[in-house]
Scaffold this motif. Structure first.
Motif, short mmCIF file in Angstrom:
data_model
loop_
_atom_site.label_atom_id
_atom_site.label_comp_id
_atom_site.label_asym_id
_atom_site.label_seq_id
_atom_site.Cartn_x
_atom_site.Cartn_y
_atom_site.Cartn_z
N ASP A 31 0.81 -1.22 0.00
CA ASP A 31 0.00 0.00 0.00
C ASP A 31 0.84 1.27 0.00
O ASP A 31 0.40 2.31 -0.46
CB ASP A 31 -0.92 0.03 1.22
CG ASP A 31 -1.99 -1.05 1.17
OD1 ASP A 31 -2.23 -1.60 0.08
OD2 ASP A 31 -2.58 -1.36 2.23
N GLN A 32 2.06 1.18 0.55
CA GLN A 32 2.92 2.36 0.61
C GLN A 32 3.70 2.59 -0.68
O GLN A 32 4.14 3.71 -0.93
CB GLN A 32 3.92 2.22 1.77
CG GLN A 32 3.25 2.26 3.13
CD GLN A 32 4.22 1.89 4.24
OE1 GLN A 32 5.01 0.97 4.10
NE2 GLN A 32 4.14 2.61 5.34
N LYS A 34 4.62 3.43 -4.37
CA LYS A 34 4.12 4.36 -5.38
C LYS A 34 3.12 5.37 -4.81
O LYS A 34 2.25 5.86 -5.50
CB LYS A 34 3.51 3.60 -6.56
CG LYS A 34 4.54 2.72 -7.28
CD LYS A 34 3.98 2.10 -8.50
CE LYS A 34 4.24 3.06 -9.64
NZ LYS A 34 3.95 2.52 -10.94
N GLN A 35 3.26 5.67 -3.51
CA GLN A 35 2.42 6.68 -2.87
C GLN A 35 3.30 7.88 -2.51
O GLN A 35 4.46 7.72 -2.15
CB GLN A 35 1.78 6.13 -1.59
CG GLN A 35 0.83 4.97 -1.82
CD GLN A 35 -0.38 5.37 -2.62
OE1 GLN A 35 -0.97 6.43 -2.40
NE2 GLN A 35 -0.75 4.55 -3.58
N GLN A 37 4.84 10.47 -0.24
CA GLN A 37 5.12 10.52 1.18
C GLN A 37 5.93 11.78 1.46
O GLN A 37 6.65 12.27 0.60
CB GLN A 37 5.88 9.27 1.61
CG GLN A 37 5.04 8.01 1.37
CD GLN A 37 5.64 6.78 1.99
OE1 GLN A 37 6.07 6.81 3.13
NE2 GLN A 37 5.67 5.69 1.25
N ASN A 149 3.57 8.97 5.73
CA ASN A 149 2.42 9.04 4.84
C ASN A 149 1.23 9.66 5.57
O ASN A 149 0.11 9.60 5.11
CB ASN A 149 2.05 7.65 4.31
CG ASN A 149 1.63 6.69 5.41
OD1 ASN A 149 1.50 7.05 6.57
ND2 ASN A 149 1.43 5.42 5.05
#
Length: 164
Positions: A31-32, A34-35, A37, A149
């Motif tokens: 889930d983290q 390619k997000q 931050q 995040n």
């Protein structure tokens, strides 16, 4: 010989395997990835070694593998002792003792060594982060990079080639 092999297999199952790498600052969840931050910087104020209980949620141990495995192993060992009513008592005592011991072993094997880091952020506030690692990885006065995040944060040593 069969009993020894069976006991060895049960002991291996009893010890369990937990993936505690997710508690380190070096591992990202799917889930983290390619997000976006946020990155900030700070300085370590203090470092304290702690433990993270991997299978413990809301203060309750919901995984009964250790207790169940210990009860089975204790019951098998108890059943190998005595005759008649003595064997029944030994089996019951072995099962109860094994369940207790199995629970303790599971709790210990599902702990990860971690550090509690108190960090003074560049913006002036102090925060505390707990993550998997060793007190040897961090020291008071060390510059660190903080990645968050908004819900989770991790700290990593800030190297001289990291620009701001």
């Amino acid at each position: 010989m069969k009993k020894i092999v069976t006991l060895a297999i049960l002991a291996a199952i009893l010890s369990g395997c937990s993936n505690s790498d997710i508690y380190s600052g070096d591992v990202y969840t799917a889930d983290q990835a390619k997000q976006v931050q946020q990155v900030s910087y700070g300085t370590v104020v203090s470092v304290r070694p702690v433990k993270i209980q991997a299978n413990n949620t809301n203060g309750k141990n919901e995984n009964i593998v250790g207790s169940l495995g210990g009860a089975v192993l204790g019951g098998v060992l108890g059943n190998a002792v005595g005759n008649g009513s003595g064997r029944v008592l030994a089996t019951a005592t072995g099962a109860i003792g094994g369940a207790i011991l199995g629970d303790v072993i599971q709790d210990k094997t599902s702990q990860a060594s971690a550090v509690e880091l108190e960090i003074k952020q560049e913006k002036g506030s102090n925060i505390v982060i707990v993550q998997k690692g060793s007190a040897k990885d961090f020291f008071a006065g060390q510059a660190v990079r903080l990645v968050t995040n908004g819900k989770q944060i991790s700290a990593s040593p800030r190297y001289s080639n990291q620009s701001r």
